[in-house]
Every structure is written in C-alpha cells, then in structure tokens.
Design an enzyme around this catalytic site. Structure first.
Site, PDB file in Angstrom:
ATOM      1  N   HIS A   1       8.613   2.683  18.641  1.00  0.00           N
ATOM      2  CA  HIS A   1       7.474   3.139  17.825  1.00  0.00           C
ATOM      3  C   HIS A   1       7.690   4.582  17.332  1.00  0.00           C
ATOM      4  O   HIS A   1       6.938   5.488  17.693  1.00  0.00           O
ATOM      5  CB  HIS A   1       6.165   3.020  18.624  1.00  0.00           C
ATOM      6  CG  HIS A   1       4.943   3.007  17.732  1.00  0.00           C
ATOM      7  ND1 HIS A   1       3.809   2.308  18.035  1.00  0.00           N
ATOM      8  CD2 HIS A   1       4.686   3.613  16.537  1.00  0.00           C
ATOM      9  CE1 HIS A   1       2.901   2.493  17.079  1.00  0.00           C
ATOM     10  NE2 HIS A   1       3.426   3.283  16.157  1.00  0.00           N
ATOM     11  N   ILE A   2       8.752   4.733  16.525  1.00  0.00           N
ATOM     12  CA  ILE A   2       9.112   6.081  16.043  1.00  0.00           C
ATOM     13  C   ILE A   2       8.985   6.200  14.523  1.00  0.00           C
ATOM     14  O   ILE A   2       9.567   7.094  13.909  1.00  0.00           O
ATOM     15  CB  ILE A   2      10.551   6.479  16.468  1.00  0.00           C
ATOM     16  CG1 ILE A   2      11.569   5.393  16.059  1.00  0.00           C
ATOM     17  CG2 ILE A   2      10.605   6.749  17.969  1.00  0.00           C
ATOM     18  CD1 ILE A   2      13.027   5.836  16.211  1.00  0.00           C
TER      19      ILE A   2
ATOM     20  N   SER B   1       4.835  -1.945  11.390  1.00  0.00           N
ATOM     21  CA  SER B   1       3.380  -1.790  11.219  1.00  0.00           C
ATOM     22  C   SER B   1       2.678  -1.789  12.575  1.00  0.00           C
ATOM     23  O   SER B   1       2.515  -0.729  13.201  1.00  0.00           O
ATOM     24  CB  SER B   1       2.845  -2.883  10.299  1.00  0.00           C
ATOM     25  OG  SER B   1       3.033  -4.179  10.830  1.00  0.00           O
TER      26      SER B   1
ATOM     27  N   GLY C   1       0.854  -1.191   0.000  1.00  0.00           N
ATOM     28  CA  GLY C   1       0.000   0.000   0.000  1.00  0.00           C
ATOM     29  C   GLY C   1       0.886   1.236   0.000  1.00  0.00           C
ATOM     30  O   GLY C   1       2.002   1.217  -0.520  1.00  0.00           O
ATOM     31  N   ARG C   2       0.389   2.306   0.640  1.00  0.00           N
ATOM     32  CA  ARG C   2       1.128   3.574   0.626  1.00  0.00           C
ATOM     33  C   ARG C   2       2.537   3.435   1.197  1.00  0.00           C
ATOM     34  O   ARG C   2       3.514   3.901   0.626  1.00  0.00           O
ATOM     35  CB  ARG C   2       0.355   4.631   1.428  1.00  0.00           C
ATOM     36  CG  ARG C   2      -0.843   5.212   0.705  1.00  0.00           C
ATOM     37  CD  ARG C   2      -1.567   6.201   1.592  1.00  0.00           C
ATOM     38  NE  ARG C   2      -2.184   5.511   2.706  1.00  0.00           N
ATOM     39  CZ  ARG C   2      -3.503   5.267   2.788  1.00  0.00           C
ATOM     40  NH1 ARG C   2      -4.308   5.665   1.835  1.00  0.00           N
ATOM     41  NH2 ARG C   2      -3.986   4.629   3.830  1.00  0.00           N
ATOM     42  N   ILE C   3       2.640   2.799   2.378  1.00  0.00           N
ATOM     43  CA  ILE C   3       3.960   2.710   3.032  1.00  0.00           C
ATOM     44  C   ILE C   3       4.837   1.666   2.329  1.00  0.00           C
ATOM     45  O   ILE C   3       6.004   1.928   2.024  1.00  0.00           O
ATOM     46  CB  ILE C   3       3.795   2.397   4.537  1.00  0.00           C
ATOM     47  CG1 ILE C   3       3.074   3.574   5.221  1.00  0.00           C
ATOM     48  CG2 ILE C   3       5.156   2.135   5.190  1.00  0.00           C
ATOM     49  CD1 ILE C   3       2.691   3.338   6.680  1.00  0.00           C
TER      50      ILE C   3
ATOM     51  N   GLU D   1       3.090  -2.037  24.336  1.00  0.00           N
ATOM     52  CA  GLU D   1       3.924  -0.833  24.270  1.00  0.00           C
ATOM     53  C   GLU D   1       3.614   0.064  25.452  1.00  0.00           C
ATOM     54  O   GLU D   1       2.438   0.211  25.794  1.00  0.00           O
ATOM     55  CB  GLU D   1       3.678  -0.086  22.953  1.00  0.00           C
ATOM     56  CG  GLU D   1       4.133  -0.889  21.735  1.00  0.00           C
ATOM     57  CD  GLU D   1       3.909  -0.164  20.404  1.00  0.00           C
ATOM     58  OE1 GLU D   1       3.499   1.013  20.421  1.00  0.00           O
ATOM     59  OE2 GLU D   1       4.144  -0.783  19.365  1.00  0.00           O
TER      60      GLU D   1
HETATM   61  C1  8YV Z   1       2.072   7.140  15.575  1.00  0.00           C
HETATM   62  C2  8YV Z   1       1.296   5.208  14.040  1.00  0.00           C
HETATM   63  O1  8YV Z   1       3.235   6.992  16.299  1.00  0.00           O
HETATM   64  O2  8YV Z   1       0.373   6.272  12.164  1.00  0.00           O
HETATM   65  C3  8YV Z   1       0.292   5.362  12.954  1.00  0.00           C
HETATM   66  O3  8YV Z   1      -0.621   4.523  12.876  1.00  0.00           O
HETATM   67  O4  8YV Z   1       1.394   4.195  14.634  1.00  0.00           O
HETATM   68  C4  8YV Z   1       2.248   6.325  14.326  1.00  0.00           C
HETATM   69  O5  8YV Z   1       2.333   7.216  13.302  1.00  0.00           O
HETATM   70  C5  8YV Z   1       0.977   6.851  16.479  1.00  0.00           C
HETATM   71  O6  8YV Z   1      -0.211   6.870  15.820  1.00  0.00           O
HETATM   72  C6  8YV Z   1       0.990   7.872  17.627  1.00  0.00           C
HETATM   73  O7  8YV Z   1      -0.219   8.378  17.871  1.00  0.00           O
END
Ligand code: 8YV
Length: 318
Positions: A277-278, A228, A147-149, A258
């Site tokens: 989760h960055i 993901s 998909g997009r990513i 998390e």
């Molecule tokens: C964010 C994410 O860190 O886009 C997402 O679904 O997991 C990340 O971009 C997360 O949503 C923080 O709110």
C-alpha cells in the site's frame, strides 16, 4: 487540541497549527489515548476506522481530516449526524498512484521481481535462460474508473503504444477526446483488455466488483492491477483465478486485509507482484497530503469552511 493519528506526520507541518491549538500524536496503544481523543477538536487520521464508537469518545470533535483520498474507513453519515466535517486529500496524490500503477504493470510484464534475484544468484552460472516478457505496444489497457487517478494513468499510457479503453459510471467525453480513450461497458472491457487496472473508490456498489464472474470474462493472459482498495476485488476469487490460469497475473498494492498476512495464499504465485500500500508513499506526495490536511484543520479551527470536504458533505455547513 489537534490529534494526529499518523506517527510520521511531518512535525514542521503540525507546528503550523500550534498558533491555533496544541497538537498531540495519537496512538490507540498509548496510555493517554482516550483522554487525548476526548480533548480533540480535530483529528488527522490514516486508515484507522472512524465510526460511531470513535465519535462517542471525541465529543469536542469538529473535523476528521483523512490523510488520503479514499475515505471508506470513515463513517461519513455518522460524522454528518454529529456535525463533524470530513475532509480528504484529492488531487495531490494522483500522479504518485499513477506512477505506481505503471511500475506494477511494467514489473509484471517484464518480470522484474524475478529478474533481480536471477542476476544475484543464477545468471553467472549460465544454466538457465531468463524467461521472455511481453511487449506493451499493441496491447489493450482497460481502466475501470477514469477519475483523477485513472486519468493520470491514461496520460502516462501515451508513450507505450497501448490501446486505451475505460469503464466508469459517468462518461468522460473530454478525456475520450484528449486521451483517445474509448468507452466500453464493464463486461466488454474485461473481455477485451490485456491489462485491467482499477481506479474506483470503495463503495457498497464497488465492493467485490471483480469476482468469480468477472475473472471468467477476462483473457487467460490478462493482468489485473489494483492500486485502489483491496475489497474492490474478491481476493478469494482472485486466488482461484490465478490457480486455475483464468488470468495471467496480478500487480497488487492493496488487499482485503492489511498488512497482508505472511502466510497468505497470494504470496506463493510468481506471476503476482505485491507492494505494501505505497501508492501515495513518496516524499513529495506525502508532504503535499500533510499540507492539505493541515489546511483543512486550520480552516475549521478558525471557524471557516474546510476546502476539501468529501462530496457527501459538499453542501453542509456546521
Ligand atoms: C494512503 C490511500 O496510503 O489516499 C488514499 O486513500 O490509500 C493512501 O494514500 C493512506 O490513506 C494512508 O493513510
């Protein structure tokens, strides 16, 4: 009132909403949280759960604006039943997540997290050589989800000389042509890939998509990358696969729980690279995400249709 449940949501972006509504920062640990939620017409939410209990406390709510593209933390069905819009921030973070995916691949394959402390503590003593990494050239990268990513990850692969294969529930003939990506079914992809990278949303059908059986199909040298959602991988099965040398390593930005607990088994493996989760955590991307959230909230406060509704609500109008 607009309730913002992210402490670091940029104030200047929040201020763009003040001609239409007061803005308050919400935190479940604050004394006034329940009252503020009760007065909110809109909420901008991070990863906290939005379910029936949350909605029951927010009777005025018209929109849940997810600060992110994934919305597995939001019960969309409950929101729809209550006439509450759910929006997200697709597109604006794809590049940042793809960059982090490559950072994890390169870190793992060239052992960067081990190399840095080696220079700081051992190199000058000349007692032990630093172990070799591996080339990317000639390796097969298997993308689960194009998909997009996934497509941004594929684009970035062009300079590395990797063979690109992908699996998705829908074929992407255009991308197959422009990116030279070959479609493979899931099992074949797992068998052939030197690197497997996950780019699917968390859905009932993708929960534990990669578990014991799938690790059994992967090469003993294969690297698993997950930017993901943690629960796309059965984390217990992953730990067992690492212990038994069923795969070569993992680069993980997301986890089943998390923050990852300090004593977690994943922490003891040297062939695992961990980030907190960055994926979308860059200055530019986070700002774009905030602007998209504000745009969605602004539309609803003005009685208009928000531009970034989640697919399940594409045809609804409240
Ligand atoms: C964010 C994410 O860190 O886009 C997402 O679904 O997991 C990340 O971009 C997360 O949503 C923080 O709110």
């Amino acid at each position: 009132m607009v309730g913002v449940s992210r402490r670091n949501f940029p104030e200047d972006v929040a201020e763009t909403l003040t001609p239409l509504a007061d803005v308050t920062y919400l935190s479940p640990s604050d004394a006034g949280y329940i009252d503020a939620l009760g007065e909110s017409d809109a909420v901008i939410v991070g990863t906290g759960r939005v379910d029936g209990a949350f909605l029951a406390r927010a009777p005025r709510l018209k929109i849940v604006a997810r600060f992110g593209v994934g919305y597995d933390s939001v019960d969309v069905e409950a929101c729809t039943a209550r006439g509450v819009y759910v929006t997200h921030t697709p597109g604006v973070l794809s590049g940042a997540v793809a960059d982090l995916t490559w950072a994890l691949i390169l870190s793992l394959i060239r052992k960067i997290p081990l190399a840095d402390p080696f220079v700081r503590s051992k190199w000058a003593q000349r007692r032990e050589p630093f172990p070799f990494g591996a080339d990317l050239e000639g390796k097969t990268l298997g993308l689960i989800g194009l998909g997009r990513i996934g497509a941004e990850v594929a684009k970035r692969s062009q300079g590395f000389g990797v063979k690109l294969i992908y699996y998705d529930v829908v074929r992407r003939p255009e991308l197959e042509k422009t990116l030279g990506a070959e479609f493979a079914d899931l099992d074949e992809l797992l068998r052939r890939s030197d690197i497997v990278s996950l780019h699917v949303p968390l859905l009932p059908s993708t929960r534990h998509l990669i578990g014991e059986r799938e690790f059994g199909l992967m090469k003993p040298t294969a690297l698993l990358i997950n930017t993901s959602r943690g629960s796309v991988v059965d984390q217990r099965a992953l730990i067992r696969a690492l212990e038994e040398g069923e795969i070569g390593g993992a680069g993980l930005d997301v986890f089943e729980e998390e923050p990852l607990p300090l004593g977690d088994d994943l922490i003891r493996f040297e062939n695992v690279v961990l980030t907190p989760h960055i994926g979308s955590a860059t200055v530019e991307t986070r700002r774009r995400m905030a602007l998209v959230c504000a745009e969605n909230v602004r539309a609803v406060l003005k009685g208009e249709h928000p531009p970034n509704l989640v697919p399940e609500q594409r045809d609804v109008s409240f």
